[in-house]
Design a protein around this motif. Structure first.
Motif, short mmCIF file in Angstrom:
data_model
loop_
_atom_site.label_atom_id
_atom_site.label_comp_id
_atom_site.label_asym_id
_atom_site.label_seq_id
_atom_site.Cartn_x
_atom_site.Cartn_y
_atom_site.Cartn_z
N LEU A 272 0.85 -1.19 0.00
CA LEU A 272 0.00 0.00 0.00
C LEU A 272 0.88 1.24 0.00
N VAL A 273 0.42 2.28 -0.69
CA VAL A 273 1.09 3.59 -0.66
C VAL A 273 0.16 4.60 -0.01
N VAL A 274 0.68 5.31 0.97
CA VAL A 274 -0.05 6.42 1.61
C VAL A 274 0.71 7.70 1.28
N CYS A 275 -0.01 8.70 0.78
CA CYS A 275 0.67 9.94 0.37
C CYS A 275 -0.32 11.09 0.40
N HIS A 276 0.17 12.28 0.06
CA HIS A 276 -0.68 13.46 -0.01
C HIS A 276 -1.40 13.59 -1.35
N GLY A 277 -1.14 12.67 -2.27
CA GLY A 277 -1.81 12.72 -3.56
C GLY A 277 -1.08 13.52 -4.62
N GLY A 278 0.20 13.81 -4.39
CA GLY A 278 0.98 14.49 -5.42
C GLY A 278 1.15 13.62 -6.65
N TYR A 279 1.31 14.26 -7.81
CA TYR A 279 1.33 13.53 -9.08
C TYR A 279 2.36 12.42 -9.10
N ASN A 280 3.59 12.71 -8.71
CA ASN A 280 4.64 11.71 -8.82
C ASN A 280 4.46 10.56 -7.84
N SER A 281 3.99 10.84 -6.63
CA SER A 281 3.73 9.77 -5.68
C SER A 281 2.65 8.82 -6.22
N VAL A 282 1.64 9.39 -6.85
CA VAL A 282 0.54 8.59 -7.38
C VAL A 282 1.01 7.71 -8.54
N ILE A 283 1.76 8.28 -9.49
CA ILE A 283 2.14 7.47 -10.65
C ILE A 283 3.20 6.43 -10.27
N GLU A 284 4.00 6.70 -9.25
CA GLU A 284 4.94 5.68 -8.79
C GLU A 284 4.18 4.47 -8.24
N ALA A 285 3.10 4.73 -7.50
CA ALA A 285 2.27 3.64 -7.00
C ALA A 285 1.58 2.92 -8.15
N MET A 286 1.09 3.67 -9.12
CA MET A 286 0.42 3.08 -10.28
C MET A 286 1.38 2.20 -11.07
N SER A 287 2.64 2.61 -11.15
CA SER A 287 3.63 1.83 -11.90
C SER A 287 3.81 0.44 -11.31
N HIS A 288 3.54 0.30 -10.01
CA HIS A 288 3.71 -0.99 -9.33
C HIS A 288 2.36 -1.61 -8.96
N HIS A 289 1.27 -1.10 -9.53
CA HIS A 289 -0.08 -1.66 -9.34
C HIS A 289 -0.49 -1.67 -7.86
N LEU A 290 -0.05 -0.68 -7.10
CA LEU A 290 -0.33 -0.64 -5.68
C LEU A 290 -1.56 0.21 -5.37
N PRO A 291 -2.40 -0.21 -4.42
CA PRO A 291 -3.50 0.64 -3.98
C PRO A 291 -2.96 1.87 -3.26
N ILE A 292 -3.76 2.93 -3.20
CA ILE A 292 -3.30 4.21 -2.68
C ILE A 292 -4.32 4.76 -1.68
N VAL A 293 -3.83 5.30 -0.58
CA VAL A 293 -4.65 6.11 0.32
C VAL A 293 -4.09 7.52 0.27
N VAL A 294 -4.93 8.46 -0.14
CA VAL A 294 -4.51 9.86 -0.23
C VAL A 294 -5.01 10.61 1.00
N PHE A 295 -4.08 11.20 1.74
CA PHE A 295 -4.42 11.99 2.92
C PHE A 295 -4.30 13.47 2.56
N LEU A 296 -5.43 14.17 2.61
CA LEU A 296 -5.45 15.59 2.29
C LEU A 296 -5.40 16.39 3.59
N GLY A 297 -4.21 16.60 4.11
CA GLY A 297 -4.05 17.28 5.39
C GLY A 297 -4.31 18.77 5.31
N ASP A 298 -4.62 19.37 6.45
CA ASP A 298 -4.90 20.80 6.50
C ASP A 298 -3.68 21.64 6.19
N GLY A 299 -2.48 21.09 6.44
CA GLY A 299 -1.27 21.88 6.26
C GLY A 299 -0.86 22.08 4.82
#
Length: 384
Positions: A272-299
């Motif tokens: 699993l990949v957990v990230c803020h949903g930035g483009y490169n973090s997302v496509i790196e997870a997609m490249s390895h067929h991994l599910p993603i949890v995007v955390f949209l923090g207030d900061g």
């Protein structure tokens, strides 16, 4: 036919723009001569040896407002206008000697302060503007991309916009066309690499948490450490980023990495990949067929947060991805992610061969005429 390709890479607070630029340059360098021009020092490790780069003075220590925002020290105290001229001169001289056939620009068309305007006008090069699938707040984003007289150059230079995403998960084309109805736009697809599927049954359950550059990433880092304390049966690899800081007391089942030049090894053992949903973090997870949890923090920056929210919602219809907006919801989102279908079971798979499509565009582009490139001599009036 080999082309000379120059990249003008925008310096964001994070690594998104320079990472996307370097990914394209690395791919194109297999058949072309590529040169990156940027103020981002991360280009030194993001680029292959087949690509070189010219390091411009970084905006972080040049522009007063930016230095104040990032808490950095100004190393050039002659005013913002002369700071921009400093970068402008170096970029123009580089372009004059390299004489590119094609120029790629990521995000800001004429540069942060318009330093690329004259370079583009005199280059004679074919120009491609690379944009993310979603820009965020429409008016503010488009004004930022095409500011500093960039809008005036559209009918003159006739650049082509390349959206690095799938048309079904993109809104940037509509945003740009609302201001420039006739500008040519092509969705080339996500710039996902040829990663391998991760073993979903590997033990212990490993989560890769990426804070991107680390700017405003403390909330996510602390939340993942707290999760690891409560669930000792899981393993977490936490990449805090070059602008981030180490959590004060990470539990033993958390591996903390401040900065890494490649996360492929970590991706290969993650489920699993957990990230803020930035483009490169997302496509790196997609490249390895991994599910993603995007955390949209207030900061996170409001415009970036808006962009990531829209993109994640669109993407979740075509890829195993969950969105979490409150840190208290993060443990449940991570637990629920285990029930998501595998990435390759989604119908109508996303277009992810963006690099190959960009390569085809470059191969068919017309070379620039060397005589078209004339740069105005440096004006030293008033330099003092």
């Amino acid at each position: 036919m080999s082309k000379k390709v120059m990249f003008l890479a925008h310096e964001g607070v994070g690594l998104g723009h320079i990472a996307r630029t370097c990914k394209i340059a690395n791919h194109l360098s297999e058949k072309n001569m590529c040169l990156v021009v940027t103020g981002s020092r991360e280009a030194a490790w993001l680029l292959k040896r087949s690509v070189d780069f010219v390091k411009l003075p970084s905006l972080d220590g040049l522009i007063t407002e930016r230095a104040r925002y990032l808490g950095t020290k100004l190393y050039f105290d002659r005013g913002d206008e002369k700071a921009i001229r400093f970068r402008k001169t170096l970029a123009e001289e580089t372009a004059r000697h390299f004489a590119p056939d094609i120029i790629f620009i990521d995000h800001t068309f004429t540069g942060k302060g318009g330093e690329y305007k004259d370079l583009l006008l005199r280059s004679g090069s074919e120009i491609f503007i690379v944009l993310r699938p979603v820009l965020g707040t429409r008016e503010e984003s488009v004004r930022h991309i095409f500011g500093n007289l960039g809008a005036d150059l559209i009918p003159v230079l006739q650049p082509k916009v390349l959206v690095a995403g799938d048309a079904r998960t993109s809104t940037s084309s509509d945003d740009v066309r609302s201001f420039f109805p006739t500008i040519p736009i092509e969705h080339v697809g996500y710039l996902a690499g040829p990663g391998e599927r991760t073993n979903p049954s590997a033990r212990p359950y490993n989560i890769l948490c990426s804070s991107g550059s680390g700017f405003d990433g403390e909330v996510l880092s602390y939340a993942m450490c707290e999760l690891a304390e409560k669930q000792p049966d899981i393993s977490i690899t936490l990449i805090v980023g070059p602008r981030g800081s180490n959590p004060p007391a990470a539990p033993p089942n958390v591996e903390v990495i401040l900065e890494t030049h490649s996360i492929h090894q970590q991706l290969e053992r993650a489920q699993l990949v957990v990230c803020h949903g930035g483009y490169n973090s997302v496509i790196e997870a997609m490249s390895h067929h991994l599910p993603i949890v995007v955390f949209l923090g207030d900061g996170v920056d409001p415009i970036a947060r808006d962009e990531r929210r829209i993109h994640s919602r669109l993407l979740s219809s075509h890829y195993p991805l969950l969105v979490c907006e409150d840190v208290k919801e993060l443990p449940q989102a991570i637990h629920s992610s285990r029930e998501l279908p595998a990435a390759d079971t989604y119908p109508n798979a996303l277009v992810v061969n963006g690099l190959a499509n960009i390569g085809n565009l470059v191969a068919t582009a017309s070379p620039a005429k060397a005589s078209d490139f004339v740069v105005t001599p440096i004006d030293r009036t008033g330099d003092g």
